[in-house]
Design a protein around this motif. Structure first.
Motif, PDB file in Angstrom:
ATOM      1  N   VAL A   1      -4.072   2.884  -2.995  1.00 58.54           N
ATOM      2  CA  VAL A   1      -3.226   4.338  -2.839  1.00 58.54           C
ATOM      3  C   VAL A   1      -4.227   4.955  -1.842  1.00 58.54           C
ATOM      4  O   VAL A   1      -5.330   5.089  -1.937  1.00 58.54           O
ATOM      5  N   PHE A   2      -3.705   5.660  -0.639  1.00 56.84           N
ATOM      6  CA  PHE A   2      -4.345   6.498   0.087  1.00 56.84           C
ATOM      7  C   PHE A   2      -3.674   7.739   0.137  1.00 56.84           C
ATOM      8  O   PHE A   2      -2.260   8.059   0.273  1.00 56.84           O
ATOM      9  N   GLU A   3      -4.293   8.613  -0.255  1.00 52.24           N
ATOM     10  CA  GLU A   3      -3.681  10.293   0.041  1.00 52.24           C
ATOM     11  C   GLU A   3      -3.683  10.594   1.387  1.00 52.24           C
ATOM     12  O   GLU A   3      -4.345  10.545   2.025  1.00 52.24           O
ATOM     13  N   ARG A   4      -2.409  11.559   1.594  1.00 54.89           N
ATOM     14  CA  ARG A   4      -1.962  12.047   2.806  1.00 54.89           C
ATOM     15  C   ARG A   4      -2.825  13.432   2.820  1.00 54.89           C
ATOM     16  O   ARG A   4      -2.676  13.895   2.154  1.00 54.89           O
ATOM     17  N   PRO A   5      -3.333  13.749   3.896  1.00 51.74           N
ATOM     18  CA  PRO A   5      -3.430  12.859   5.259  1.00 51.74           C
ATOM     19  C   PRO A   5      -4.365  11.881   5.249  1.00 51.74           C
ATOM     20  O   PRO A   5      -5.417  11.942   4.736  1.00 51.74           O
TER      21      PRO A   5
ATOM     22  N   ILE B   1       2.465  10.498  -5.448  1.00 52.89           N
ATOM     23  CA  ILE B   1       2.018   9.340  -5.775  1.00 52.89           C
ATOM     24  C   ILE B   1       2.292   8.994  -7.455  1.00 52.89           C
ATOM     25  O   ILE B   1       2.660   8.231  -7.909  1.00 52.89           O
ATOM     26  N   LYS B   2       2.038  10.140  -7.917  1.00 56.13           N
ATOM     27  CA  LYS B   2       2.029  10.173  -9.447  1.00 56.13           C
ATOM     28  C   LYS B   2       3.517   9.805  -9.882  1.00 56.13           C
ATOM     29  O   LYS B   2       3.781   9.369 -10.962  1.00 56.13           O
ATOM     30  N   GLU B   3       4.387  10.441  -9.231  1.00 57.69           N
ATOM     31  CA  GLU B   3       6.061  10.430  -9.608  1.00 57.69           C
ATOM     32  C   GLU B   3       6.365   8.888  -9.167  1.00 57.69           C
ATOM     33  O   GLU B   3       7.004   8.346  -9.774  1.00 57.69           O
ATOM     34  N   ILE B   4       5.798   8.449  -8.019  1.00 55.94           N
ATOM     35  CA  ILE B   4       6.135   6.883  -7.379  1.00 55.94           C
ATOM     36  C   ILE B   4       5.528   6.114  -8.366  1.00 55.94           C
ATOM     37  O   ILE B   4       6.266   4.947  -8.818  1.00 55.94           O
ATOM     38  N   MET B   5       4.457   6.434  -9.133  1.00 52.30           N
ATOM     39  CA  MET B   5       4.073   5.378 -10.211  1.00 52.30           C
ATOM     40  C   MET B   5       4.746   5.042 -11.397  1.00 52.30           C
ATOM     41  O   MET B   5       4.673   4.278 -12.059  1.00 52.30           O
ATOM     42  N   LYS B   6       5.850   6.058 -11.443  1.00 51.72           N
ATOM     43  CA  LYS B   6       6.737   5.775 -12.519  1.00 51.72           C
ATOM     44  C   LYS B   6       7.808   4.867 -12.260  1.00 51.72           C
ATOM     45  O   LYS B   6       8.714   4.613 -13.325  1.00 51.72           O
TER      46      LYS B   6
ATOM     47  N   TYR C   1       0.733  -1.074   0.149  1.00 55.64           N
ATOM     48  CA  TYR C   1      -0.044  -0.063   0.112  1.00 55.64           C
ATOM     49  C   TYR C   1       0.725   1.234   0.028  1.00 55.64           C
ATOM     50  O   TYR C   1       1.857   1.260   0.650  1.00 55.64           O
ATOM     51  N   LEU C   2       0.464   2.231  -0.660  1.00 57.33           N
ATOM     52  CA  LEU C   2       1.077   3.625  -0.636  1.00 57.33           C
ATOM     53  C   LEU C   2       0.258   4.593   0.013  1.00 57.33           C
ATOM     54  O   LEU C   2      -0.958   4.679  -0.273  1.00 57.33           O
ATOM     55  N   ILE C   3       0.953   5.553   0.760  1.00 57.96           N
ATOM     56  CA  ILE C   3       0.429   6.543   1.362  1.00 57.96           C
ATOM     57  C   ILE C   3       1.025   7.835   1.083  1.00 57.96           C
ATOM     58  O   ILE C   3       2.268   7.842   1.430  1.00 57.96           O
ATOM     59  N   GLY C   4       0.582   8.822   0.626  1.00 56.18           N
ATOM     60  CA  GLY C   4       1.317  10.013   0.076  1.00 56.18           C
ATOM     61  C   GLY C   4       0.485  10.997  -0.681  1.00 56.18           C
ATOM     62  O   GLY C   4      -0.753  10.816  -0.786  1.00 56.18           O
TER      63      GLY C   4
END
Length: 246
Positions: free
Chosen positions: A98-102, A83-88, A75-78
């Motif tokens: 994916v969970f958006e921060r906070p 998140i968009k950059e991570i998915m690269k 799971y990703l939190i950010g």
């Protein structure tokens, strides 16, 4: 396991919420060396992204090679930009959600409870290894089957053999047409090893002409599936296969 700075207020709040919900949480800094040192790696990984830097990119690469192969839940939190950059750097098929921060910790706990409850109730009792060099195909199959089966993934024949050394699976979905080491060679290696020789293999092929199908059948797999079949047929075919072995 939660990868993040446990001294940070938001990460610490998430850890406490998980512990209150009866989860045993192992926290580790986003550092590859620290993660590598762990003697025990859990089936649920949470990456809490606060700063997307060079070290975090290394962690993502490690997760892609380690978590994805062993079928763990990731799971990703950010924030949306991170998140968009991570998915690269990681395939879509790796990330469960994916969970958006906070993050709303109750939403996170609800998601984890769903996964754990299904596992404990025996709803996820079969494991499948998908071996295909096409990431789009792997992602599609994983998305279709992961609700009912624990999914492992390998993007090459050699990665599949390496994964099978450490993980026992109930079924292998093996692409016939792969570069370097093709499906027939992988199948030969699988059958030559005592630990894997009895693991059932279903071949995947994109070609449905008679000559291509006959080449696949000559390998004597459990069966073959055409990659072009409708999405709803994937679950039915796999369900029917396991049902026939009961």
């Amino acid at each position: 396991m939660l990868i993040g700075d446990a001294n940070g207020f938001m990460v610490n709040a998430t850890v406490k919420a998980l512990e209150k919900a009866s989860y045993e949480v192992l926290t580790v800094m986003p550092d590859v060396d620290e993660i590598y040192k762990l003697k025990q790696t859990p089936d649920i990984w949470i990456l809490y992204v606060e700063d997307l830097d060079e070290e975090l990119v290394k962690v993502l690469t490690y997760c892609k090679d380690t978590v994805g192969g062993r079928g763990a839940f990731f799971y990703l939190i950010g924030n949306p930009e991170d998140i968009k950059e991570i998915m690269k750097h990681v395939p879509d098929s790796l990330v469960k959600k994916v969970f958006e921060r906070p993050v709303n910790n109750q939403d996170l706990i609800k998601e984890l409870n769903h996964v754990v409850d299904r596992d404990e109730l025996g709803e996820i009792t079969r494991s499948i290894l998908i071996v295909d060099d096409d990431p789009t195909m792997v992602r599609m199959i994983k998305n279709l089957l992961s609700e009912k089966y624990r999914i492992y993934m390998a993007n090459s024949g050699m990665n599949a053999i390496t994964l099978l050394v450490k993980n026992k699976v109930d079924l292998i979905l093996l692409d016939y047409e792969m570069p370097v080491v093709d499906g027939s060679q992988v199948l030969e290696m699988i059958r030559s090893e005592p630990a894997t020789r009895d693991t059932p293999v279903i071949m995947l092929t994109a070609k449905d002409d008679r000559e291509s199908v006959m080449k696949v059948l000559e390998l004597k797999p459990e069966k073959y599936l055409l990659k072009s079949m409708p999405p709803n047929m994937w679950v039915k075919e796999i369900d029917d296969y396991f049902r026939s072995k009961m």
